[in-house]
Design an enzyme around this catalytic site. Structure first.
Site, PDB file in Angstrom:
ATOM      1  N   ASN A 149      23.262 -17.020  38.607  1.00 19.12           N
ATOM      2  CA  ASN A 149      23.451 -17.907  39.673  1.00 19.12           C
ATOM      3  C   ASN A 149      24.802 -18.698  39.138  1.00 19.12           C
ATOM      4  O   ASN A 149      25.107 -19.318  37.737  1.00 19.12           O
ATOM      5  CB  ASN A 149      22.224 -18.829  39.859  1.00 19.12           C
ATOM      6  CG  ASN A 149      21.509 -17.888  40.933  1.00 19.12           C
ATOM      7  OD1 ASN A 149      21.756 -17.827  41.580  1.00 19.12           O
ATOM      8  ND2 ASN A 149      20.228 -17.749  40.605  1.00 19.12           N
ATOM      9  N   CYS A 170      21.074 -10.403  44.399  1.00 12.95           N
ATOM     10  CA  CYS A 170      20.372 -11.935  43.978  1.00 12.95           C
ATOM     11  C   CYS A 170      18.662 -11.519  45.136  1.00 12.95           C
ATOM     12  O   CYS A 170      18.924 -10.218  45.700  1.00 12.95           O
ATOM     13  CB  CYS A 170      20.360 -13.005  45.392  1.00 12.95           C
ATOM     14  SG  CYS A 170      19.554 -14.225  45.724  1.00 12.95           S
ATOM     15  N   HIS A 200      22.831 -17.473  49.060  1.00 12.98           N
ATOM     16  CA  HIS A 200      21.778 -18.593  48.881  1.00 12.98           C
ATOM     17  C   HIS A 200      22.371 -19.520  50.511  1.00 12.98           C
ATOM     18  O   HIS A 200      22.484 -20.036  50.512  1.00 12.98           O
ATOM     19  CB  HIS A 200      21.843 -19.252  47.565  1.00 12.98           C
ATOM     20  CG  HIS A 200      21.456 -18.658  46.785  1.00 12.98           C
ATOM     21  ND1 HIS A 200      21.247 -19.770  46.082  1.00 12.98           N
ATOM     22  CD2 HIS A 200      20.521 -17.553  46.903  1.00 12.98           C
ATOM     23  CE1 HIS A 200      20.529 -18.783  44.534  1.00 12.98           C
ATOM     24  NE2 HIS A 200      20.102 -17.723  45.493  1.00 12.98           N
ATOM     25  N   TYR A 253      17.060 -21.523  51.985  1.00 10.23           N
ATOM     26  CA  TYR A 253      18.101 -22.228  51.238  1.00 10.23           C
ATOM     27  C   TYR A 253      19.151 -22.955  52.151  1.00 10.23           C
ATOM     28  O   TYR A 253      19.165 -24.067  52.025  1.00 10.23           O
ATOM     29  CB  TYR A 253      19.640 -21.564  50.120  1.00 10.23           C
ATOM     30  CG  TYR A 253      18.492 -21.733  49.249  1.00 10.23           C
ATOM     31  CD1 TYR A 253      19.180 -21.979  48.021  1.00 10.23           C
ATOM     32  CD2 TYR A 253      18.252 -20.141  48.557  1.00 10.23           C
ATOM     33  CE1 TYR A 253      18.691 -21.715  46.025  1.00 10.23           C
ATOM     34  CE2 TYR A 253      17.581 -19.796  47.536  1.00 10.23           C
ATOM     35  CZ  TYR A 253      17.906 -20.632  46.493  1.00 10.23           C
ATOM     36  OH  TYR A 253      17.615 -20.328  45.244  1.00 10.23           O
TER      37      TYR A 253
END
Length: 438
Positions: A149, A170, A200, A253
């Site tokens: 990340n 992810c 995200h 997120y």
């Protein structure tokens, strides 16, 4: 080919048992011969503990896979077929700083989003560039599966500044599929989702149950309080009017953007209490995990691992590797070069969308023009990511300031400058590109 060589950069990660489980489960379709778990000197103790558990897992499976532990990254990468990256520069101590520094300015402190994500990216980009140099020299045909990340931003740096074949990954999309299946009370293999956005910052554009569009049904359940979140994100209820007008399923997120004030207040309260920041909570979880891993009788992935935020990693990562190796031509949600997939974004940036994966890579499924409900936020965050990639490579202070000032979670240049100066000062040992600057 006699068998595959896999190199795992960050092999001492507590996620490694997930990855090993994935290779063991898919042994009939992936003839893995060697798995090199590589880490740095500071991570040697964890590498030994995780590596020995990995060896016990393989031994229990009866498979002929040689698990090797090494601090020599070049040895691990040489002639590898696949390289997986899952490292954290500076460890959880650096993550804790990433979370606490922004809170001083009453802005979000999170490891991949906003100022915290910027700090992590600045530490990570020099390391990933060095890894890619090794891959270009020692394993030019290898695929790099990047799980480090902020995954989308790091993948974009690789795509723009190296010749390495890479796909970013992810666990959020696969986690969303499983959570939607739970909401609908069905098996997850009956659920499919069309994803669009950035890492995200991805939306479920459509959700299907047995091929039937059930997007609004899922939205109705979320509006009524159904859970769709992750271990590292507070489960605040979504606003009913927002969801119904959005007509898409936000990823967990999105709370940081749609519920910023509540999340910042929650983080400040936690940081000032015995609970601590998420990084400090994870330190305790990780300590317990490694105590469990160190049990010489343990030879499976322990259930406690699901308390970390990376559940389903093995499903996502190993399934993707198998799709490439076996030329499966199946759909995965990945981080890839845009190349016109999302209209209005530059061709050379990284996006997170569904893609058809075969032996030649990931081919994104065209999305076209996005609705204004999500387009503006995507453009703003993507511009921040573009500037951050160049800042991370060059160490340019001005680009760094522009990146932070542009991010929608940072309210002013004054705050951006204060954040940047403190991030650079507290991360000096990890930011060679900023040496003698600022």
């Amino acid at each position: 080919m006699e068998g595959l060589k896999i190199a795992v950069i960050g092999g001492g990660s507590n996620y490694t048992p997930e990855l090993l489980e994935g290779f063991i489960k898919r042994a009939d379709e992936l003839p893995v011969r060697e798995i090199y778990l590589v880490d740095i000197e500071d991570g040697k103790e964890k590498l030994d503990i995780v590596g020995n558990l990995a060896k016990r897992m393989v031994e229990k499976s009866g498979l002929d896979i040689d698990v090797k532990l090494t601090l020599d990254r070049r040895e691990a990468i040489k002639d590898a077929n696949f390289v997986s990256t899952q490292f954290r520069v500076g460890g959880l101590e650096a993550r804790s700083r990433d979370e606490r520094i922004p809170l001083k300015y009453e802005v979000l402190g999170q490891e991949t989003t906003g100022a915290g994500g910027f700090a992590k990216a600045m530490r990570t980009i020099p390391v990933i560039m060095d890894i890619c140099k090794d891959i270009e020299e020692l394993a030019p045909d290898a695929w790099l599966i990047n799980f480090t990340n902020p995954a989308g931003l790091i993948t974009e740096a690789i795509l723009k500044h190296t010749n390495v074949k890479t796909i970013g990954l992810c666990n959020v999309p696969i986690g969303m599929v499983k959570m939607v299946a739970k909401i609908l009370e069905v098996d997850s293999d009956r659920v499919k989702m069309d994803f669009v956005g950035l890492n995200h910052l991805v939306w479920g554009k459509c959700a299907y149950l047995d091929g039937k569009d059930v997007t609004m049904k899922v939205i109705d359940k979320l509006a009524d309080g159904a859970e769709l979140t992750m271990k590292n994100i507070p489960d605040l209820n979504w606003d009913k009017d927002l969801l119904e007008s959005l007509k898409m399923i936000p990823c967990p997120y999105h709370r940081y953007y749609y519920m910023t004030d509540d999340l910042v207040a929650d983080e400040i309260e936690a940081a000032n209490s015995d609970k601590g920041t998420r990084a400090e909570q994870v330190m305790g979880i990780e300590k317990q995990l490694f105590e469990v891993y160190d049990d010489p009788e343990l030879d499976i992935k322990p259930p406690q691992l699901e308390q970390r935020g990376g559940a389903y990693y093995s499903d996502a990562a190993v399934s993707l590797i198998s799709a490439i190796y076996n030329d499966k031509k199946e759909v995965h949600t990945v981080n890839v070069r845009n190349n016109g997939t999302i209209k209005g974004l530059p061709d050379d940036v990284s996006i997170e969308v569904n893609a058809l994966v075969d032996s030649t890579g990931a081919h994104p499924i065209t999305v076209g023009k996005l609705p204004p409900t999500i387009y503006g936020l995507i453009q703003s965050v993507k511009a921040y990511e573009e500037l951050s990639v160049e800042a991370g490579v060059s160490g340019d202070y001005g680009l760094s300031l522009q990146a932070l000032a542009l991010h929608p979670l940072i309210p002013s240049v004054k705050v951006a400058k204060g954040l940047l100066d403190e991030i650079i000062e507290q991360n000096r040992d990890y930011l060679p590109q900023f040496s003698n600057k600022a």
